[in-house]
Design an enzyme around this catalytic site. Structure first.
Site, PDB file in Angstrom:
ATOM      1  N   ALA A 197      -0.942 -13.270  -2.298  1.00 58.52           N
ATOM      2  CA  ALA A 197      -2.416 -12.889  -2.446  1.00 58.52           C
ATOM      3  C   ALA A 197      -3.396 -14.040  -2.636  1.00 58.52           C
ATOM      4  O   ALA A 197      -4.387 -14.021  -2.377  1.00 58.52           O
ATOM      5  CB  ALA A 197      -2.612 -11.513  -3.008  1.00 58.52           C
ATOM      6  N   VAL A 201      -1.432  -9.801   4.756  1.00 58.48           N
ATOM      7  CA  VAL A 201      -1.643  -8.939   6.444  1.00 58.48           C
ATOM      8  C   VAL A 201      -2.947  -9.407   6.891  1.00 58.48           C
ATOM      9  O   VAL A 201      -3.428  -8.893   8.029  1.00 58.48           O
ATOM     10  CB  VAL A 201      -1.721  -7.462   6.104  1.00 58.48           C
ATOM     11  CG1 VAL A 201      -0.216  -6.895   5.613  1.00 58.48           C
ATOM     12  CG2 VAL A 201      -2.992  -6.964   5.065  1.00 58.48           C
ATOM     13  N   HIS A 216       4.716  -8.210   5.518  1.00 57.21           N
ATOM     14  CA  HIS A 216       4.115  -6.886   5.381  1.00 57.21           C
ATOM     15  C   HIS A 216       3.104  -6.523   6.610  1.00 57.21           C
ATOM     16  O   HIS A 216       2.212  -5.743   6.645  1.00 57.21           O
ATOM     17  CB  HIS A 216       3.339  -6.629   4.117  1.00 57.21           C
ATOM     18  CG  HIS A 216       4.137  -6.995   2.795  1.00 57.21           C
ATOM     19  ND1 HIS A 216       3.723  -7.703   1.756  1.00 57.21           N
ATOM     20  CD2 HIS A 216       5.331  -6.829   2.923  1.00 57.21           C
ATOM     21  CE1 HIS A 216       4.671  -7.486   0.810  1.00 57.21           C
ATOM     22  NE2 HIS A 216       5.627  -6.811   1.444  1.00 57.21           N
ATOM     23  N   CYS A 244       5.169   5.847  19.833  1.00 58.89           N
ATOM     24  CA  CYS A 244       5.897   5.410  20.912  1.00 58.89           C
ATOM     25  C   CYS A 244       5.829   3.836  20.597  1.00 58.89           C
ATOM     26  O   CYS A 244       6.182   2.773  21.317  1.00 58.89           O
ATOM     27  CB  CYS A 244       4.963   5.709  22.232  1.00 58.89           C
ATOM     28  SG  CYS A 244       3.426   4.826  22.225  1.00 58.89           S
ATOM     29  N   CYS A 292       0.310   8.325  24.150  1.00 62.38           N
ATOM     30  CA  CYS A 292       0.998   9.415  23.836  1.00 62.38           C
ATOM     31  C   CYS A 292       0.298  10.453  23.121  1.00 62.38           C
ATOM     32  O   CYS A 292       1.239  11.496  22.643  1.00 62.38           O
ATOM     33  CB  CYS A 292       2.387   9.030  23.330  1.00 62.38           C
ATOM     34  SG  CYS A 292       2.419   8.620  21.547  1.00 62.38           S
ATOM     35  N   SER A 311       3.185 -13.811  -7.104  1.00 60.91           N
ATOM     36  CA  SER A 311       3.534 -13.509  -8.448  1.00 60.91           C
ATOM     37  C   SER A 311       5.145 -13.375  -8.412  1.00 60.91           C
ATOM     38  O   SER A 311       5.680 -13.548  -9.522  1.00 60.91           O
ATOM     39  CB  SER A 311       2.983 -12.146  -8.993  1.00 60.91           C
ATOM     40  OG  SER A 311       3.488 -11.308  -8.148  1.00 60.91           O
ATOM     41  N   ASN A 327       0.960 -21.411  -8.319  1.00 66.06           N
ATOM     42  CA  ASN A 327       0.404 -20.010  -8.826  1.00 66.06           C
ATOM     43  C   ASN A 327      -0.240 -20.402 -10.138  1.00 66.06           C
ATOM     44  O   ASN A 327       0.373 -20.981 -11.241  1.00 66.06           O
ATOM     45  CB  ASN A 327       1.837 -19.319  -8.998  1.00 66.06           C
ATOM     46  CG  ASN A 327       1.181 -17.770  -8.856  1.00 66.06           C
ATOM     47  OD1 ASN A 327       0.664 -17.285  -8.051  1.00 66.06           O
ATOM     48  ND2 ASN A 327       1.592 -16.942  -9.894  1.00 66.06           N
ATOM     49  N   ILE A 374      -5.483 -23.137  -6.221  1.00 67.73           N
ATOM     50  CA  ILE A 374      -4.579 -23.348  -5.015  1.00 67.73           C
ATOM     51  C   ILE A 374      -5.386 -24.177  -3.907  1.00 67.73           C
ATOM     52  O   ILE A 374      -4.982 -24.994  -3.207  1.00 67.73           O
ATOM     53  CB  ILE A 374      -4.243 -22.001  -4.393  1.00 67.73           C
ATOM     54  CG1 ILE A 374      -3.197 -21.494  -5.213  1.00 67.73           C
ATOM     55  CG2 ILE A 374      -3.829 -22.019  -2.931  1.00 67.73           C
ATOM     56  CD1 ILE A 374      -2.850 -19.897  -4.908  1.00 67.73           C
TER      57      ILE A 374
HETATM   58 ZN    ZN Z   1       1.813   5.991  21.284  1.00 68.01          ZN
END
Ligand code: ZN
Length: 248
Positions: free
Chosen positions: A12, A93, A111, A122, A147, A186, A210, A228
């Protein structure tokens, strides 16, 4: 002789300069707010339409922030462009490494990614912006167009397993690299944290960047506590320079 492989594990802390808070870490925002944590916990998400509606609203708010890569993300991409073999293993992410110019195939997202959606039935995937466009058109909890299944962000929620293929790739890269740099993590969340130990065990030069101490500092060859946004570009320019000069 082939060029040494540089692996970066990013958490992070590399994205805070882009305005993204630490949601997920041990002291992250989600962990401090049980109601917010439900929005990203698989069991609640699948079982409660109201939780899903609130999750989609959260995704729409996050998308509206449009975070941009910062100097640290750009420095990683520049190192790669300079010809040094680079792989990124990220706990984030946000997709900011790729937005900065890192090729997608050289970024392992432990992640998952918030930039895509996935069907829980699906496994169809698509761009998050497409799902959010359906929200704007009036759907509160858009179902899968293939689906009818429940859609979610392509991130690993609490209660979900990490993708074993991504994790195996991360371990392989960690064992193969000559330099392993942990940035803005961390190093308290497994299995990502354990990668630092694996790197050291396999003889990599371990560098930790860090703000706060980590459990792996004693194993590290170098610990950098500077911000950083300035420390990482400087460190990576140094590595690129070592590459250009003949080794004694
Ligand atoms: Zn689906």
């Amino acid at each position: 002789m082939s060029k040494p492989l540089v692996a970066l594990l990013t958490g992070a802390g590399i994205s805070t300069d882009s305005g993204i808070p630490d949601y997920r870490g041990p002291n992250g925002l989600w962990r401090q707010d049980p109601e917010a944590e439900k929005l990203v916990t698989y069991e609640y998400y699948m079982g409660d339409p109201e939780i899903r509606r609130r999750s989609w609203q959260m995704r729409r708010r996050n998308e509206a922030l449009r975070p941009e890569p910062n100097a640290a993300h750009r420095a990683v991409a520049e190192l790669e462009r300079s010809g040094v073999p680079v792989r990124v293993i990220t706990q984030n992410v946000d997709g900011l490494h790729q937005l900065a110019g890192m090729p997608d195939r050289k970024v392992l997202e432990l992640h998952g990614t918030a930039r895509s959606y996935v069907c829980t039935k699906c496994h169809a995937r698509g761009a998050m912006t497409d799902a959010l466009a359906r929200l704007d058109a009036g759907e509160a909890d858009p179902p899968c167009l293939e689906c009818g299944g429940i859609l979610k962000s392509a991130t690993v929620m609490f209660g979900e397993r990490l993708d074993p293929v991504v994790l195996a790739d991360a371990v392989a890269i960690t064992k193969a690299c000559q330099v392993f740099i942990a940035v803005g993590s961390s190093l308290q969340v497994q299995p990502a944290a354990g990668l630092a130990g694996i790197a050291a065990d396999h003889g990599a030069r371990l560098i930790i960047v860090n703000a706060e101490p980590t459990p792996y500092d004693e194993l590290a060859d170098e610990v950098i506590r500077e911000p950083i946004g300035t420390a990482l570009p400087e460190l990576l320019r140094g590595l690129a320079g070592e590459e250009r000069e003949p080794q004694p």
